[in-house]
Write a protein that holds these residues in place. Structure first.
Motif, mmCIF file in Angstrom:
data_model
loop_
_atom_site.group_PDB
_atom_site.id
_atom_site.type_symbol
_atom_site.label_atom_id
_atom_site.label_comp_id
_atom_site.label_asym_id
_atom_site.label_seq_id
_atom_site.Cartn_x
_atom_site.Cartn_y
_atom_site.Cartn_z
ATOM 1 N N SER A 233 -6.719 -15.620 33.467
ATOM 2 C CA SER A 233 -5.431 -16.582 34.118
ATOM 3 C C SER A 233 -5.983 -17.107 35.294
ATOM 4 O O SER A 233 -5.591 -18.323 35.674
ATOM 5 C CB SER A 233 -4.269 -15.559 34.067
ATOM 6 N N ALA A 234 -6.641 -16.305 36.302
ATOM 7 C CA ALA A 234 -7.149 -16.955 37.601
ATOM 8 C C ALA A 234 -8.223 -17.853 37.670
ATOM 9 O O ALA A 234 -8.493 -18.515 38.574
ATOM 10 C CB ALA A 234 -7.274 -15.524 38.486
ATOM 11 N N SER A 235 -8.747 -17.947 36.211
ATOM 12 C CA SER A 235 -9.986 -18.872 36.153
ATOM 13 C C SER A 235 -9.294 -20.402 35.823
ATOM 14 O O SER A 235 -10.055 -21.139 35.807
ATOM 15 C CB SER A 235 -10.523 -18.409 35.051
ATOM 16 N N VAL A 236 -7.946 -20.561 35.551
ATOM 17 C CA VAL A 236 -7.421 -21.680 35.324
ATOM 18 C C VAL A 236 -7.140 -22.429 36.823
ATOM 19 O O VAL A 236 -5.967 -22.094 37.475
ATOM 20 C CB VAL A 236 -6.071 -21.754 34.576
ATOM 21 N N GLU A 237 -8.272 -23.270 37.308
ATOM 22 C CA GLU A 237 -8.433 -23.375 38.518
ATOM 23 C C GLU A 237 -7.602 -24.605 39.356
ATOM 24 O O GLU A 237 -7.017 -24.595 40.095
ATOM 25 C CB GLU A 237 -9.815 -23.753 38.999
ATOM 26 N N PRO A 245 -8.390 -41.730 39.023
ATOM 27 C CA PRO A 245 -9.579 -42.380 38.560
ATOM 28 C C PRO A 245 -9.566 -41.873 37.059
ATOM 29 O O PRO A 245 -9.773 -40.725 36.767
ATOM 30 C CB PRO A 245 -10.664 -42.020 39.429
ATOM 31 N N GLY A 246 -9.634 -42.954 36.309
ATOM 32 C CA GLY A 246 -9.627 -42.697 34.719
ATOM 33 C C GLY A 246 -8.342 -42.409 34.119
ATOM 34 O O GLY A 246 -8.282 -42.655 32.924
ATOM 35 N N GLY A 247 -7.496 -41.908 34.812
ATOM 36 C CA GLY A 247 -6.015 -41.660 34.299
ATOM 37 C C GLY A 247 -5.924 -40.668 33.215
ATOM 38 O O GLY A 247 -4.908 -40.774 32.444
ATOM 39 N N MET A 248 -6.954 -39.620 32.949
ATOM 40 C CA MET A 248 -7.019 -38.764 31.889
ATOM 41 C C MET A 248 -6.059 -37.570 32.207
ATOM 42 O O MET A 248 -6.053 -37.007 33.498
ATOM 43 C CB MET A 248 -8.138 -38.333 31.425
ATOM 44 N N LEU A 249 -5.563 -36.621 31.320
ATOM 45 C CA LEU A 249 -5.014 -35.528 31.236
ATOM 46 C C LEU A 249 -6.193 -34.562 31.490
ATOM 47 O O LEU A 249 -7.168 -34.576 30.762
ATOM 48 C CB LEU A 249 -4.182 -35.307 30.233
ATOM 49 N N PHE A 250 -6.151 -33.560 32.410
ATOM 50 C CA PHE A 250 -7.234 -32.739 32.426
ATOM 51 C C PHE A 250 -6.769 -30.916 32.785
ATOM 52 O O PHE A 250 -5.651 -30.827 33.187
ATOM 53 C CB PHE A 250 -8.162 -33.167 33.800
ATOM 54 N N VAL A 251 -7.702 -30.106 32.863
ATOM 55 C CA VAL A 251 -7.793 -28.784 33.400
ATOM 56 C C VAL A 251 -8.837 -28.353 33.499
ATOM 57 O O VAL A 251 -9.907 -28.931 32.910
ATOM 58 C CB VAL A 251 -7.008 -27.829 32.295
ATOM 59 N N TYR A 252 -9.159 -27.751 34.805
ATOM 60 C CA TYR A 252 -10.341 -27.240 35.098
ATOM 61 C C TYR A 252 -10.449 -25.602 35.111
ATOM 62 O O TYR A 252 -9.431 -25.073 35.416
ATOM 63 C CB TYR A 252 -10.780 -27.686 36.699
ATOM 64 N N LEU A 253 -11.298 -25.097 34.410
ATOM 65 C CA LEU A 253 -11.602 -23.615 34.217
ATOM 66 C C LEU A 253 -12.618 -23.128 34.906
ATOM 67 O O LEU A 253 -13.901 -23.876 34.899
ATOM 68 C CB LEU A 253 -11.595 -23.294 32.922
ATOM 69 N N ARG A 254 -12.762 -22.036 35.431
ATOM 70 C CA ARG A 254 -13.983 -21.417 35.841
ATOM 71 C C ARG A 254 -14.489 -20.351 34.989
ATOM 72 O O ARG A 254 -13.736 -19.358 34.458
ATOM 73 C CB ARG A 254 -13.858 -20.677 37.329
ATOM 74 N N ASP A 255 -15.729 -20.402 34.407
ATOM 75 C CA ASP A 255 -16.227 -19.363 33.539
ATOM 76 C C ASP A 255 -16.609 -18.039 34.092
ATOM 77 O O ASP A 255 -16.419 -18.029 35.225
ATOM 78 C CB ASP A 255 -17.376 -20.131 32.700
ATOM 79 N N GLY A 258 -18.169 -18.308 37.272
ATOM 80 C CA GLY A 258 -17.917 -19.459 38.367
ATOM 81 C C GLY A 258 -18.269 -20.704 37.939
ATOM 82 O O GLY A 258 -17.633 -21.622 38.839
ATOM 83 N N HIS A 259 -19.067 -21.008 36.823
ATOM 84 C CA HIS A 259 -19.466 -22.244 36.649
ATOM 85 C C HIS A 259 -18.280 -23.009 36.163
ATOM 86 O O HIS A 259 -16.998 -22.344 35.471
ATOM 87 C CB HIS A 259 -20.589 -22.285 35.354
ATOM 88 N N ARG A 260 -17.897 -24.126 36.652
ATOM 89 C CA ARG A 260 -16.626 -24.948 36.128
ATOM 90 C C ARG A 260 -16.700 -25.871 35.134
ATOM 91 O O ARG A 260 -17.722 -26.910 35.124
ATOM 92 C CB ARG A 260 -16.209 -25.765 37.499
ATOM 93 N N VAL A 261 -15.863 -25.727 34.162
ATOM 94 C CA VAL A 261 -15.790 -26.640 33.002
ATOM 95 C C VAL A 261 -14.440 -27.374 32.988
ATOM 96 O O VAL A 261 -13.626 -26.772 33.356
ATOM 97 C CB VAL A 261 -16.088 -25.861 31.762
#
Ligand code: FE2
Length: 336
Positions: A233-237, A245-255, A258-261
């Motif tokens: 849960s704490a990896s949903v960063e 920029p680009g206007g897309m919906l997004f989410v960033y996760l840390r694996d 700690g690599h970020r996807v």
């Protein structure tokens, strides 16, 4: 404001291809990318795991390598169109006095290892073993149904200088981030969408994130739910949110290392020569956050190092509005 682009570059890079990461616990990382992100395992050994997105026809877009050392990024990979582009690339990097050497890499054709002027480790190939695209095998879908690797974001100590280097290789800007005359972020592409390589000014070279497309908005929420269920849960960063920029919906996760996807909805199309890049003002909060709160400081400053690669500080460190500074301002305003 932006460097001139060489529209007839010395060799033809076509797209973002793959990323090779060191991980501390291969099984844990494999599970993260399969169960939460939704990648498919193409092939694995006790020390390596090759994964791809559901719509990808090539053997891998993510390679995880077990390490006892630091969990660094080994290389980011781009495709070139023809075999001869590899020879032209070899000569180009040699002529520039930059590292270039041939490498034997499993499941790929002839592979060239090169570094850009700040030491970002790149891997170029023209061919890779092919596999069945899995986009209709719905009975096998897991996680967020990630479709394909789309782009990388890297940190560079001088955004303009590195943007200039990649402009000479034919990368064009879809959009860019500036403060006055100072270029702080360059969103560059080869494949005709918004991005293959984003360059943001900060301590670098470092890999800030790599991004997979998802087919439906709700896949982003599935990723968040599954991250919670599997103990991340704490990896949903950062996010879910919508980019300026680009206007897309997004989410960033840390694996797990700690690599970020990033998971995001797909981009608009670019290509046409007369289209001017869109300028975003770095000082405007709505550039980074269309709604909701700004990202936490760690999103702006933490990133994955490249293997055995020293970093360089920018002349002036970035000073973004973060969640922390935003809250401090709110508290100060209340106290007044
Ligand atoms: Fe991104």
């Amino acid at each position: 404001m932006l460097p001139a682009v060489n529209l007839r570059p010395p060799f033809n890079i076509t797209r973002t291809s793959h990323v090779v990461l060191h991980v501390a616990d291969l099984k844990k990382s494999r599970d993260f990318y399969v169960k939460i992100v939704g990648l498919v395992v193409t092939e694995e050994t006790p020390t390596e795991c090759y994964l791809r997105g559901l719509s990808e026809a090539c053997h891998h877009s993510l390679v995880l390598i077990q390490t006892r050392g630091e969990a660094t990024c080994k290389r980011i990979g781009f495709r070139v169109f023809f075999e001869e582009d590899l020879d032209l690339a070899y000569q180009y990097f040699k002529d520039q006095g930059l590292p270039a050497e041939w490498a034997d890499v499993p499941h790929q054709g002839r592979t060239l290892h090169v570094s850009d002027p700040i030491g970002t480790k790149l891997e170029l190939c023209a061919q890779m073993k092919t596999c069945e695209r899995m986009y209709l095998k719905r009975e096998l879908f897991t996680g967020a149904h990630a479709q394909r690797l789309d782009h990388f974001q890297i940190f560079a100590p001088d955004c303009y200088a590195l943007c200039d280097f990649y402009s000479q290789l034919g990368f064009r800007n879809s959009e860019y981030l500036a403060h006055g005359d100072k270029l702080l972020g360059a969103f560059m592409y080869r494949k005709g969408t918004c991005l293959d390589l984003a360059i943001v000014e900060n301590v670098g070279p470092k890999l800030h994130h790599f991004a997979y497309t998802i087919p439906e908005s709700h896949n982003i929420f599935t990723a968040c739910d599954l991250a919670g269920n599997y103990g991340y849960s704490a990896s949903v960063e950062r996010g879910p949110g919508r980019h300026g920029p680009g206007g897309m919906l997004f989410v960033y996760l840390r694996d797990p290392d700690g690599h970020r996807v990033e998971l995001f909805g797909s981009h608009y199309q670019t290509i046409d020569i007369e289209i001017e890049p869109v300028r975003w003002d770095a000082a405007s909060l709505s550039t980074n956050v269309r709604w909701g709160l700004p990202a936490a400081e760690r999103w702006y400053f933490e990133a994955t190092s490249f293997e055995a690669t020293p970093t360089i500080k920018p002349e002036k460190m970035p000073n973004p509005e973060t969640l922390e500074t935003f809250i401090q301002k709110q508290i100060a305003a209340k106290a007044r």
